[in-house]
Design a protein around this motif. Structure first.
Motif, PDB file in Angstrom:
ATOM      1  N   PHE A 179       0.841  -1.186   0.000  1.00  0.00           N
ATOM      2  CA  PHE A 179       0.000   0.000   0.000  1.00  0.00           C
ATOM      3  C   PHE A 179       0.878   1.239   0.000  1.00  0.00           C
ATOM      4  O   PHE A 179       1.990   1.229   0.525  1.00  0.00           O
ATOM      5  N   MET A 180       0.355   2.303  -0.591  1.00  0.00           N
ATOM      6  CA  MET A 180       1.100   3.569  -0.619  1.00  0.00           C
ATOM      7  C   MET A 180       0.095   4.710  -0.672  1.00  0.00           C
ATOM      8  O   MET A 180      -0.941   4.618  -1.344  1.00  0.00           O
ATOM      9  N   VAL A 181       0.392   5.784   0.019  1.00  0.00           N
ATOM     10  CA  VAL A 181      -0.423   6.993  -0.049  1.00  0.00           C
ATOM     11  C   VAL A 181       0.324   8.044  -0.869  1.00  0.00           C
ATOM     12  O   VAL A 181       1.528   8.244  -0.685  1.00  0.00           O
ATOM     13  N   ILE A 182      -0.399   8.661  -1.803  1.00  0.00           N
ATOM     14  CA  ILE A 182       0.173   9.792  -2.543  1.00  0.00           C
ATOM     15  C   ILE A 182      -0.752  10.989  -2.415  1.00  0.00           C
ATOM     16  O   ILE A 182      -1.968  10.853  -2.219  1.00  0.00           O
ATOM     17  N   LEU A 183      -0.161  12.174  -2.501  1.00  0.00           N
ATOM     18  CA  LEU A 183      -0.905  13.428  -2.454  1.00  0.00           C
ATOM     19  C   LEU A 183      -0.622  14.199  -3.738  1.00  0.00           C
ATOM     20  O   LEU A 183       0.537  14.378  -4.121  1.00  0.00           O
ATOM     21  N   ALA A 184      -1.684  14.631  -4.407  1.00  0.00           N
ATOM     22  CA  ALA A 184      -1.554  15.447  -5.620  1.00  0.00           C
ATOM     23  C   ALA A 184      -2.063  16.849  -5.292  1.00  0.00           C
ATOM     24  O   ALA A 184      -3.250  17.034  -5.015  1.00  0.00           O
ATOM     25  N   PHE A 234      -4.706   9.845  -2.458  1.00  0.00           N
ATOM     26  CA  PHE A 234      -5.054   8.529  -2.987  1.00  0.00           C
ATOM     27  C   PHE A 234      -4.376   7.458  -2.147  1.00  0.00           C
ATOM     28  O   PHE A 234      -3.169   7.553  -1.861  1.00  0.00           O
ATOM     29  N   LEU A 235      -5.155   6.458  -1.766  1.00  0.00           N
ATOM     30  CA  LEU A 235      -4.573   5.253  -1.188  1.00  0.00           C
ATOM     31  C   LEU A 235      -4.398   4.261  -2.324  1.00  0.00           C
ATOM     32  O   LEU A 235      -5.380   3.841  -2.948  1.00  0.00           O
ATOM     33  N   LEU A 236      -3.151   3.916  -2.619  1.00  0.00           N
ATOM     34  CA  LEU A 236      -2.856   3.000  -3.711  1.00  0.00           C
ATOM     35  C   LEU A 236      -2.720   1.577  -3.178  1.00  0.00           C
ATOM     36  O   LEU A 236      -1.995   1.341  -2.207  1.00  0.00           O
ATOM     37  N   SER A 237      -3.420   0.660  -3.810  1.00  0.00           N
ATOM     38  CA  SER A 237      -3.248  -0.764  -3.536  1.00  0.00           C
ATOM     39  C   SER A 237      -2.447  -1.331  -4.698  1.00  0.00           C
ATOM     40  O   SER A 237      -2.929  -1.406  -5.825  1.00  0.00           O
ATOM     41  N   LEU A 238      -1.212  -1.712  -4.423  1.00  0.00           N
ATOM     42  CA  LEU A 238      -0.270  -2.109  -5.464  1.00  0.00           C
ATOM     43  C   LEU A 238      -0.326  -3.621  -5.688  1.00  0.00           C
ATOM     44  O   LEU A 238      -0.439  -4.398  -4.725  1.00  0.00           O
ATOM     45  N   PRO A 239      -0.221  -4.062  -6.939  1.00  0.00           N
ATOM     46  CA  PRO A 239      -0.369  -5.491  -7.241  1.00  0.00           C
ATOM     47  C   PRO A 239       0.915  -6.288  -7.065  1.00  0.00           C
ATOM     48  O   PRO A 239       1.080  -7.325  -7.698  1.00  0.00           O
ATOM     49  N   TRP A 240       1.842  -5.812  -6.265  1.00  0.00           N
ATOM     50  CA  TRP A 240       3.074  -6.556  -6.026  1.00  0.00           C
ATOM     51  C   TRP A 240       3.482  -6.403  -4.557  1.00  0.00           C
ATOM     52  O   TRP A 240       3.153  -5.431  -3.877  1.00  0.00           O
ATOM     53  N   ASP A 242       6.832  -6.976  -3.669  1.00  0.00           N
ATOM     54  CA  ASP A 242       8.255  -6.606  -3.666  1.00  0.00           C
ATOM     55  C   ASP A 242       8.380  -5.098  -3.827  1.00  0.00           C
ATOM     56  O   ASP A 242       7.868  -4.523  -4.790  1.00  0.00           O
ATOM     57  N   ARG A 243       9.090  -4.456  -2.929  1.00  0.00           N
ATOM     58  CA  ARG A 243       9.221  -2.997  -2.973  1.00  0.00           C
ATOM     59  C   ARG A 243       9.990  -2.515  -4.202  1.00  0.00           C
ATOM     60  O   ARG A 243       9.869  -1.358  -4.592  1.00  0.00           O
ATOM     61  N   THR A 244      10.738  -3.407  -4.818  1.00  0.00           N
ATOM     62  CA  THR A 244      11.458  -2.980  -6.018  1.00  0.00           C
ATOM     63  C   THR A 244      10.485  -2.648  -7.155  1.00  0.00           C
ATOM     64  O   THR A 244      10.814  -1.893  -8.061  1.00  0.00           O
ATOM     65  N   GLY A 245       9.291  -3.213  -7.086  1.00  0.00           N
ATOM     66  CA  GLY A 245       8.291  -2.898  -8.096  1.00  0.00           C
ATOM     67  C   GLY A 245       7.862  -1.442  -8.051  1.00  0.00           C
ATOM     68  O   GLY A 245       7.357  -0.905  -9.050  1.00  0.00           O
ATOM     69  N   CYS A 246       8.083  -0.797  -6.900  1.00  0.00           N
ATOM     70  CA  CYS A 246       7.691   0.609  -6.747  1.00  0.00           C
ATOM     71  C   CYS A 246       8.589   1.557  -7.542  1.00  0.00           C
ATOM     72  O   CYS A 246       8.242   2.735  -7.722  1.00  0.00           O
ATOM     73  N   ASP A 247       9.721   1.054  -8.003  1.00  0.00           N
ATOM     74  CA  ASP A 247      10.647   1.921  -8.743  1.00  0.00           C
ATOM     75  C   ASP A 247       9.999   2.485 -10.008  1.00  0.00           C
ATOM     76  O   ASP A 247      10.310   3.594 -10.439  1.00  0.00           O
ATOM     77  N   TYR A 264      -4.572  20.231 -19.032  1.00  0.00           N
ATOM     78  CA  TYR A 264      -5.492  21.003 -18.192  1.00  0.00           C
ATOM     79  C   TYR A 264      -4.980  22.406 -17.871  1.00  0.00           C
ATOM     80  O   TYR A 264      -5.706  23.219 -17.312  1.00  0.00           O
ATOM     81  N   GLY A 265      -3.726  22.671 -18.159  1.00  0.00           N
ATOM     82  CA  GLY A 265      -3.222  24.035 -18.016  1.00  0.00           C
ATOM     83  C   GLY A 265      -2.845  24.429 -16.600  1.00  0.00           C
ATOM     84  O   GLY A 265      -2.701  25.622 -16.302  1.00  0.00           O
ATOM     85  N   PHE A 266      -2.693  23.464 -15.696  1.00  0.00           N
ATOM     86  CA  PHE A 266      -2.173  23.793 -14.373  1.00  0.00           C
ATOM     87  C   PHE A 266      -1.190  22.703 -13.959  1.00  0.00           C
ATOM     88  O   PHE A 266      -1.185  21.600 -14.512  1.00  0.00           O
ATOM     89  N   THR A 267      -0.341  23.019 -13.005  1.00  0.00           N
ATOM     90  CA  THR A 267       0.692  22.069 -12.615  1.00  0.00           C
ATOM     91  C   THR A 267       0.369  21.443 -11.261  1.00  0.00           C
ATOM     92  O   THR A 267      -0.288  22.037 -10.406  1.00  0.00           O
ATOM     93  N   LEU A 268       0.874  20.232 -11.110  1.00  0.00           N
ATOM     94  CA  LEU A 268       0.684  19.469  -9.883  1.00  0.00           C
ATOM     95  C   LEU A 268       2.023  19.141  -9.259  1.00  0.00           C
ATOM     96  O   LEU A 268       3.007  18.904  -9.957  1.00  0.00           O
ATOM     97  N   THR A 269       2.031  19.105  -7.949  1.00  0.00           N
ATOM     98  CA  THR A 269       3.129  18.478  -7.219  1.00  0.00           C
ATOM     99  C   THR A 269       2.589  17.164  -6.673  1.00  0.00           C
ATOM    100  O   THR A 269       1.521  17.135  -6.043  1.00  0.00           O
ATOM    101  N   ILE A 270       3.292  16.087  -6.959  1.00  0.00           N
ATOM    102  CA  ILE A 270       2.870  14.771  -6.484  1.00  0.00           C
ATOM    103  C   ILE A 270       3.865  14.287  -5.444  1.00  0.00           C
ATOM    104  O   ILE A 270       5.072  14.215  -5.703  1.00  0.00           O
ATOM    105  N   ALA A 271       3.346  13.990  -4.249  1.00  0.00           N
ATOM    106  CA  ALA A 271       4.188  13.536  -3.148  1.00  0.00           C
ATOM    107  C   ALA A 271       3.820  12.104  -2.805  1.00  0.00           C
ATOM    108  O   ALA A 271       2.646  11.797  -2.577  1.00  0.00           O
ATOM    109  N   ALA A 272       4.808  11.224  -2.788  1.00  0.00           N
ATOM    110  CA  ALA A 272       4.565   9.794  -2.550  1.00  0.00           C
ATOM    111  C   ALA A 272       5.128   9.381  -1.204  1.00  0.00           C
ATOM    112  O   ALA A 272       6.300   9.657  -0.889  1.00  0.00           O
ATOM    113  N   GLY A 273       4.295   8.735  -0.413  1.00  0.00           N
ATOM    114  CA  GLY A 273       4.773   8.155   0.835  1.00  0.00           C
ATOM    115  C   GLY A 273       5.479   6.838   0.571  1.00  0.00           C
ATOM    116  O   GLY A 273       5.416   6.283  -0.522  1.00  0.00           O
ATOM    117  N   PHE A 274       6.132   6.311   1.608  1.00  0.00           N
ATOM    118  CA  PHE A 274       6.825   5.040   1.400  1.00  0.00           C
ATOM    119  C   PHE A 274       5.809   3.894   1.430  1.00  0.00           C
ATOM    120  O   PHE A 274       4.754   3.983   2.057  1.00  0.00           O
TER     121      PHE A 274
END
Length: 307
Positions: A179-184, A234-240, A242-247, A264-274
């Motif tokens: 699992f991983m949490v990201i913020l956009a 977003f709470l991401l449920s990853l299909p693997w 192995d943490r190497t898949g997160c690369d 869309y004409g605007f920019t995002l900052t995306i922050a990914a948790g471990f």
């Protein structure tokens, strides 16, 4: 406006019937010379009422009604026929035909039948609209409930005991992976709130949720949105497992960022948790994503940050 279909193989009879219908105030009238044409027109234009002869070439009226019933169960069908045989009447009843009129059609009788048929169409339309409204409300409430539950998960406000049952009720399914949490976060959010209407701001936030779910879904990543301050989480449920898949996620996040800048004409900052292994550790991934987002203060927006 009520839409009618007249299926009659005799041109003079068909034209006479159409003329009577126009005199009664019906303008949107489709015309078919046989059951095959009637079926094609019904599929393309979805009439409300069909006036159908029984004896027609290529496909007769009974065959047409049988076929269209499977696709348009609410179509109000009136048989207009020169045959009063009991066999036909039996088939008409079995196919839920609204009325059975004999040729030549009495204009007063036609008027009465169409008046009642129109009321039937209006009633069915009202039932459909009520059902669609109920489905939309149910979908809206389910979406809110899902978002609230995901927010409770990432903020460590959920106990383990009833969780599996609640997830199943809300249709939330996680992979047996990490699992991983990201913020956009929209970089120009303050300017956007000042210059755009509330509806336009809400549409931009919806676009983030929709596009992220679609693009991540193509990679078999389940992305469940939740609201975060000035961000879309977003709470991401990853299909693997192995943490190497997160690369590979950094490249995917970059594609998402570029999509909003270019489309869309605007920019995002995306922050990914471990990434974490347990659903009950996702709050630590959320805290990690929040720390990663703080890097924007020093290094600027339109970036992908990891803690």
């Amino acid at each position: 406006m009520m839409k009618l279909l007249v299926a009659e193989d005799e041109p003079l009879i068909r034209e006479s019937l159409v003329r009577k219908l126009r005199q009664l105030g019906y303008e949107d009238i489709l015309q078919a010379a046989d059951g095959t044409e009637a079926l094609a027109l019904s599929r393309a234009h979805r009439p409300d009422i069909a006036l159908v002869d029984i004896q027609m070439p290529r496909m007769d009226g009974i065959a047409f009604i049988t076929a269209i019933r499977r696709e348009c169960p609410d179509l109000v069908v009136i048989i207009i026929s020169g045959y009063s045989a009991f066999e036909y009447a039996q088939q008409a009843i079995a196919l839920h035909v609204f009325a059975y009129l004999l040729k030549p059609v009495n204009e007063a009788q036609l008027k009465d039948v169409l008046h009642t048929a129109s009321a039937r169409v209006a009633h069915l339309q009202s039932l459909r609209e009520d059902s669609e409204k109920s489905d939309r409300q149910k979908s809206k409430y389910l979406d809110i409930a899902r978002r609230n539950l995901i927010a409770d998960l990432v903020h460590n406000r959920v106990t383990p005991d009833p969780l599996a049952e609640t997830l199943a009720e809300l249709g939330i399914r996680f992979h047996e992976g990490l699992f991983m949490v990201i913020l956009a976060s929209i970089d120009q959010y303050g300017t956007m709130e000042r210059d755009l209407t509330r509806k336009e701001v809400a549409m931009n936030r919806f676009a983030i949720s929709d596009v992220f779910q679609q693009m991540l879904g193509r990679e078999s990543i389940a992305a469940y949105p939740f609201s975060a301050e000035n961000s879309q989480g977003f709470l991401l449920s990853l299909p693997w497992k192995d943490r190497t898949g997160c690369d590979a996620l950094h490249g995917l996040f970059t594609d998402l960022r570029d999509t909003f800048r270019n489309t869309y004409g605007f920019t995002l900052t995306i922050a990914a948790g471990f990434p974490v292994e347990s659903l009950f550790q996702v709050h630590t991934s959320c805290e990690s994503a929040s720390r990663a987002l703080m890097q924007r203060v020093q290094h600027g927006g339109n970036q992908i940050y990891h803690d």
